[in-house]
Write an enzyme that holds these catalytic residues in place. Structure first.
Site, PDB file in Angstrom:
ATOM      1  N   ASP A  30       0.850  -1.191   0.000  1.00 18.30           N
ATOM      2  CA  ASP A  30       0.000   0.000   0.000  1.00 18.30           C
ATOM      3  C   ASP A  30       0.891   1.248   0.000  1.00 18.30           C
ATOM      4  O   ASP A  30       1.923   1.294   0.667  1.00 18.30           O
ATOM      5  CB  ASP A  30      -0.917  -0.007   1.231  1.00 18.30           C
ATOM      6  CG  ASP A  30      -2.066   0.971   1.100  1.00 18.30           C
ATOM      7  OD1 ASP A  30      -3.213   0.509   0.938  1.00 18.30           O
ATOM      8  OD2 ASP A  30      -1.825   2.198   1.139  1.00 18.30           O
ATOM      9  N   ASN A  86     -12.917  -2.907   2.635  1.00 12.21           N
ATOM     10  CA  ASN A  86     -13.798  -1.751   2.773  1.00 12.21           C
ATOM     11  C   ASN A  86     -14.738  -1.745   1.575  1.00 12.21           C
ATOM     12  O   ASN A  86     -14.282  -1.810   0.438  1.00 12.21           O
ATOM     13  CB  ASN A  86     -12.982  -0.453   2.810  1.00 12.21           C
ATOM     14  CG  ASN A  86     -12.036  -0.406   3.995  1.00 12.21           C
ATOM     15  OD1 ASN A  86     -12.375  -0.886   5.078  1.00 12.21           O
ATOM     16  ND2 ASN A  86     -10.859   0.160   3.802  1.00 12.21           N
ATOM     17  N   GLN A  93     -14.678   2.882   1.065  1.00 15.90           N
ATOM     18  CA  GLN A  93     -13.907   2.320  -0.048  1.00 15.90           C
ATOM     19  C   GLN A  93     -13.519   3.469  -0.970  1.00 15.90           C
ATOM     20  O   GLN A  93     -14.393   4.216  -1.423  1.00 15.90           O
ATOM     21  CB  GLN A  93     -14.755   1.295  -0.801  1.00 15.90           C
ATOM     22  CG  GLN A  93     -14.020   0.685  -1.992  1.00 15.90           C
ATOM     23  CD  GLN A  93     -14.862  -0.347  -2.728  1.00 15.90           C
ATOM     24  OE1 GLN A  93     -16.018  -0.594  -2.393  1.00 15.90           O
ATOM     25  NE2 GLN A  93     -14.280  -0.938  -3.766  1.00 15.90           N
ATOM     26  N   HIS A  99     -10.328  -5.163  -3.298  1.00 13.74           N
ATOM     27  CA  HIS A  99      -9.007  -5.387  -2.708  1.00 13.74           C
ATOM     28  C   HIS A  99      -9.155  -5.716  -1.233  1.00 13.74           C
ATOM     29  O   HIS A  99     -10.077  -5.258  -0.562  1.00 13.74           O
ATOM     30  CB  HIS A  99      -8.099  -4.170  -2.899  1.00 13.74           C
ATOM     31  CG  HIS A  99      -8.689  -2.882  -2.406  1.00 13.74           C
ATOM     32  ND1 HIS A  99      -9.599  -2.161  -3.135  1.00 13.74           N
ATOM     33  CD2 HIS A  99      -8.501  -2.192  -1.248  1.00 13.74           C
ATOM     34  CE1 HIS A  99      -9.952  -1.079  -2.460  1.00 13.74           C
ATOM     35  NE2 HIS A  99      -9.307  -1.082  -1.302  1.00 13.74           N
ATOM     36  N   HIS A 101      -7.025  -5.561   2.304  1.00 18.84           N
ATOM     37  CA  HIS A 101      -5.857  -5.049   3.018  1.00 18.84           C
ATOM     38  C   HIS A 101      -5.347  -6.167   3.927  1.00 18.84           C
ATOM     39  O   HIS A 101      -6.128  -6.749   4.692  1.00 18.84           O
ATOM     40  CB  HIS A 101      -6.234  -3.865   3.904  1.00 18.84           C
ATOM     41  CG  HIS A 101      -6.796  -2.684   3.173  1.00 18.84           C
ATOM     42  ND1 HIS A 101      -6.075  -1.527   2.945  1.00 18.84           N
ATOM     43  CD2 HIS A 101      -8.023  -2.463   2.617  1.00 18.84           C
ATOM     44  CE1 HIS A 101      -6.840  -0.650   2.299  1.00 18.84           C
ATOM     45  NE2 HIS A 101      -8.022  -1.194   2.090  1.00 18.84           N
TER      46      HIS A 101
HETATM   47  P1  AMP Z   1      -9.759   1.545   0.321  1.00 18.97           P
HETATM   48  O1  AMP Z   1      -9.945   2.789   1.131  1.00 18.97           O
HETATM   49  O2  AMP Z   1     -10.114   0.302   1.051  1.00 18.97           O
HETATM   50  O3  AMP Z   1     -10.414   1.643  -1.033  1.00 18.97           O
HETATM   51  O4  AMP Z   1      -8.198   1.418   0.103  1.00 18.97           O
HETATM   52  C1  AMP Z   1      -7.501   1.865  -1.014  1.00 18.97           C
HETATM   53  C2  AMP Z   1      -6.043   1.763  -0.672  1.00 18.97           C
HETATM   54  O5  AMP Z   1      -5.303   1.874  -1.865  1.00 18.97           O
HETATM   55  C3  AMP Z   1      -5.544   2.853   0.279  1.00 18.97           C
HETATM   56  O6  AMP Z   1      -4.989   2.246   1.433  1.00 18.97           O
HETATM   57  C4  AMP Z   1      -4.476   3.579  -0.547  1.00 18.97           C
HETATM   58  O7  AMP Z   1      -3.375   3.976   0.227  1.00 18.97           O
HETATM   59  C5  AMP Z   1      -4.107   2.529  -1.565  1.00 18.97           C
HETATM   60  N1  AMP Z   1      -3.591   3.023  -2.832  1.00 18.97           N
HETATM   61  C6  AMP Z   1      -4.130   3.974  -3.629  1.00 18.97           C
HETATM   62  N2  AMP Z   1      -3.387   4.136  -4.739  1.00 18.97           N
HETATM   63  C7  AMP Z   1      -2.352   3.273  -4.635  1.00 18.97           C
HETATM   64  C8  AMP Z   1      -1.234   2.959  -5.462  1.00 18.97           C
HETATM   65  N3  AMP Z   1      -1.022   3.585  -6.626  1.00 18.97           N
HETATM   66  N4  AMP Z   1      -0.362   2.022  -5.030  1.00 18.97           N
HETATM   67  C9  AMP Z   1      -0.552   1.400  -3.858  1.00 18.97           C
HETATM   68  N5  AMP Z   1      -1.589   1.621  -3.044  1.00 18.97           N
HETATM   69  C10 AMP Z   1      -2.467   2.563  -3.419  1.00 18.97           C
END
Ligand code: AMP
Ligand code: ZN
Length: 113
Positions: A30, A86, A93, A99, A101
């Site tokens: 992440d 999420n 989300q 995805h 975590h």
């Molecule tokens: P969510 O809030 O569950 O949709 O989580 C999305 C996650 O994606 C967050 O923890 C972000 O930090 C992560 N994220 C967004 N863009 C990237 C990226 N380019 N590379 C790695 N992680 C990312």
């Protein structure tokens, strides 16, 4: 899927720090880690959220679940970890590509905020 950031990561149009990859799933670090270990495990197939999982995705997501323990072991999470999804607005989300975590290497609090 056109504008999906995680599809672009799958297609290597956007760089990521890959932890594990095979023909069906991808795991990468992440960008904004919330724990000493914080990776995302995604199906390569674009599925927008848990709400969009279809009957035909059973094998794919079952497969992904069997890989979690291997990825956790690879990352040294022998003391435990948390797997989080999420979904939607209340789930906060932010990326609309399914995805999970995987967080670990610190004692996590419960309940989440
Ligand atoms: P969510 O809030 O569950 O949709 O989580 C999305 C996650 O994606 C967050 O923890 C972000 O930090 C992560 N994220 C967004 N863009 C990237 C990226 N380019 N590379 C790695 N992680 C990312
Ligand atoms: Zn996508």
């Amino acid at each position: 899927m056109g504008d999906c950031i995680f599809c672009k990561i799958v297609d290597k149009e956007i760089p990521s720090n890959v932890v594990y990859e095979d023909d069906r799933i991808l795991c990468f670090h992440d960008l904004e880690p919330k724990a000493p270990v914080h990776v995302l495990i995604i199906p390569k197939k674009h599925i927008a959220s848990m709400d969009d999982v279809a009957e035909e995705d059973q094998d794919l997501l079952g497969y992904l679940m069997t890989k979690v323990k291997d990825i956790a072991a690879q990352l040294g999470l022998e003391n435990g970890y948390r797997l989080v999804n999420n979904c939607g607005e209340d789930g906060v989300q932010t990326v609309q590509h399914l995805h999970f975590h995987l967080l670990g290497k610190r004692k996590l609090t419960w309940p989440p905020g």
